[in-house]
Design a protein around this motif. Structure first.
Motif, PDB file in Angstrom:
ATOM      1  N   MET A  23       1.127  -0.931   0.037  1.00 20.48           N
ATOM      2  CA  MET A  23       0.075  -0.517   0.060  1.00 20.48           C
ATOM      3  C   MET A  23       1.107   0.985   0.046  1.00 20.48           C
ATOM      4  SD  MET A  23      -2.942   1.249  -0.348  1.00 20.48           S
ATOM      5  CE  MET A  23      -4.091  -0.165   0.267  1.00 20.48           C
ATOM      6  N   VAL A  24       1.536   1.451   0.723  1.00 23.92           N
ATOM      7  CA  VAL A  24       3.068   2.410   1.243  1.00 23.92           C
ATOM      8  C   VAL A  24       4.067   2.901  -0.319  1.00 23.92           C
ATOM      9  CG1 VAL A  24       4.769   3.155   1.715  1.00 23.92           C
ATOM     10  CG2 VAL A  24       3.508   2.074   3.739  1.00 23.92           C
ATOM     11  N   GLN A  25       4.021   1.914  -1.223  1.00 25.78           N
ATOM     12  CA  GLN A  25       4.623   1.573  -1.929  1.00 25.78           C
ATOM     13  C   GLN A  25       3.675   2.144  -3.475  1.00 25.78           C
ATOM     14  OE1 GLN A  25       4.457  -1.284  -5.479  1.00 25.78           O
ATOM     15  NE2 GLN A  25       5.689   1.022  -5.804  1.00 25.78           N
ATOM     16  N   TRP A  26       2.751   1.866  -3.606  1.00 21.57           N
ATOM     17  CA  TRP A  26       1.322   1.703  -4.285  1.00 21.57           C
ATOM     18  C   TRP A  26       0.930   3.588  -4.077  1.00 21.57           C
ATOM     19  CZ3 TRP A  26      -4.067   2.659  -3.680  1.00 21.57           C
ATOM     20  CH2 TRP A  26      -4.953   2.859  -4.704  1.00 21.57           C
ATOM     21  N   LEU A  27       0.794   3.818  -2.775  1.00 21.18           N
ATOM     22  CA  LEU A  27       0.081   5.055  -2.521  1.00 21.18           C
ATOM     23  C   LEU A  27       1.778   6.157  -3.112  1.00 21.18           C
ATOM     24  CD1 LEU A  27      -1.442   5.296   0.391  1.00 21.18           C
ATOM     25  CD2 LEU A  27      -2.621   5.425  -1.739  1.00 21.18           C
ATOM     26  N   ALA A  28       2.576   5.810  -2.809  1.00 23.57           N
ATOM     27  CA  ALA A  28       3.876   6.470  -3.463  1.00 23.57           C
ATOM     28  C   ALA A  28       4.005   7.052  -4.376  1.00 23.57           C
ATOM     29  CB  ALA A  28       5.799   6.370  -2.846  1.00 23.57           C
ATOM     30  N   SER A  29       3.681   5.537  -5.453  1.00 29.74           N
ATOM     31  CA  SER A  29       4.475   5.683  -7.099  1.00 29.74           C
ATOM     32  C   SER A  29       2.676   6.249  -7.533  1.00 29.74           C
ATOM     33  CB  SER A  29       3.965   4.573  -7.322  1.00 29.74           C
ATOM     34  OG  SER A  29       5.287   3.925  -6.982  1.00 29.74           O
ATOM     35  N   SER A  35       6.364   4.690 -10.797  1.00 31.03           N
ATOM     36  CA  SER A  35       7.072   3.687 -10.356  1.00 31.03           C
ATOM     37  C   SER A  35       7.680   4.179  -9.232  1.00 31.03           C
ATOM     38  CB  SER A  35       7.459   2.784 -11.207  1.00 31.03           C
ATOM     39  OG  SER A  35       7.306   1.260  -9.453  1.00 31.03           O
ATOM     40  N   VAL A  36       7.999   4.335  -7.730  1.00 29.80           N
ATOM     41  CA  VAL A  36       8.870   4.631  -6.656  1.00 29.80           C
ATOM     42  C   VAL A  36       8.775   3.621  -5.586  1.00 29.80           C
ATOM     43  CG1 VAL A  36       8.945   6.765  -7.248  1.00 29.80           C
ATOM     44  CG2 VAL A  36       7.750   6.373  -5.379  1.00 29.80           C
ATOM     45  N   VAL A  37       9.575   3.035  -5.051  1.00 30.07           N
ATOM     46  CA  VAL A  37       9.722   2.300  -3.886  1.00 30.07           C
ATOM     47  C   VAL A  37      10.426   3.437  -2.591  1.00 30.07           C
ATOM     48  CG1 VAL A  37      11.477   0.731  -2.923  1.00 30.07           C
ATOM     49  CG2 VAL A  37      10.318   0.403  -5.291  1.00 30.07           C
ATOM     50  N   PRO A  38       9.657   3.316  -1.787  1.00 30.75           N
ATOM     51  CA  PRO A  38      10.055   4.705  -0.532  1.00 30.75           C
ATOM     52  C   PRO A  38      10.539   4.216   0.141  1.00 30.75           C
ATOM     53  CG  PRO A  38       7.748   4.471  -0.855  1.00 30.75           C
ATOM     54  CD  PRO A  38       8.011   3.334  -1.995  1.00 30.75           C
ATOM     55  N   THR A  39      11.570   4.369   1.582  1.00 32.99           N
ATOM     56  CA  THR A  39      11.930   4.581   2.310  1.00 32.99           C
ATOM     57  C   THR A  39      11.239   3.217   3.493  1.00 32.99           C
ATOM     58  OG1 THR A  39      13.890   5.786   2.399  1.00 32.99           O
ATOM     59  CG2 THR A  39      13.954   4.444   4.246  1.00 32.99           C
ATOM     60  N   ALA A  40       9.839   3.567   3.501  1.00 30.95           N
ATOM     61  CA  ALA A  40       8.500   2.926   4.473  1.00 30.95           C
ATOM     62  C   ALA A  40       8.710   2.026   3.785  1.00 30.95           C
ATOM     63  CB  ALA A  40       7.167   3.670   4.215  1.00 30.95           C
ATOM     64  N   PHE A  41       8.588   1.817   3.142  1.00 26.18           N
ATOM     65  CA  PHE A  41       8.340   0.178   1.653  1.00 26.18           C
ATOM     66  C   PHE A  41       9.412  -0.724   2.579  1.00 26.18           C
ATOM     67  CE2 PHE A  41       9.636  -3.361  -0.541  1.00 26.18           C
ATOM     68  CZ  PHE A  41       8.652  -3.890  -1.227  1.00 26.18           C
ATOM     69  N   TRP A  42      11.100  -0.099   2.910  1.00 27.48           N
ATOM     70  CA  TRP A  42      11.838  -1.152   3.881  1.00 27.48           C
ATOM     71  C   TRP A  42      11.250  -1.251   4.987  1.00 27.48           C
ATOM     72  CZ3 TRP A  42      13.517  -4.079  -0.250  1.00 27.48           C
ATOM     73  CH2 TRP A  42      13.764  -3.645  -1.604  1.00 27.48           C
TER      74      TRP A  42
END
Length: 102
Positions: A23-29, A35-42
């Motif tokens: 959900m975090v990755q989808w919302l950030a993108s 398409s992005v991978v935020p630090t919160a994803f990790w």
């Protein structure tokens, strides 16, 4: 609450944390419109992985233990790389997001 119920709660909490990363990755993108991978994803990956590994150890499930244990290395390594990048002033943008590889 019985011990079994507590451990089921731990397992479900781990799964919720692990699933939240998508959900975090989808919302950030969606916000970045790419398409992005935020630090919160990790961070969610690591938190969910540790919780699920704890549950897997309780269950004594070697397949689950191996899967979660291997993932923890990857999540930790990505967070270390991000920290080094920030320390060197190489942050990619102000939104704290890493561009997903193509």
């Amino acid at each position: 609450m019985t011990s079994t119920q507590v451990w089921l709660c731990v397992g479900f909490l781990g799964q919720a944390l692990f699933s939240a990363r998508f959900m975090v990755q989808w919302l950030a993108s969606e916000r970045a419109r790419r398409s992005v991978v935020p630090t919160a994803f990790w961070i969610f990956s690591l938190a969910g992985g540790v919780t699920l590994l704890t549950y897997a150890l309780y269950r004594r499930d070697p397949v689950f233990i191996l899967g979660q244990g291997a993932g923890l290395f990857i999540y930790t390594r990505n967070l270390i790389l991000i920290r080094h990048e920030r320390a060197n002033g190489d942050a990619r943008n102000d939104d704290d997001q890493q561009v997903a590889p193509r």
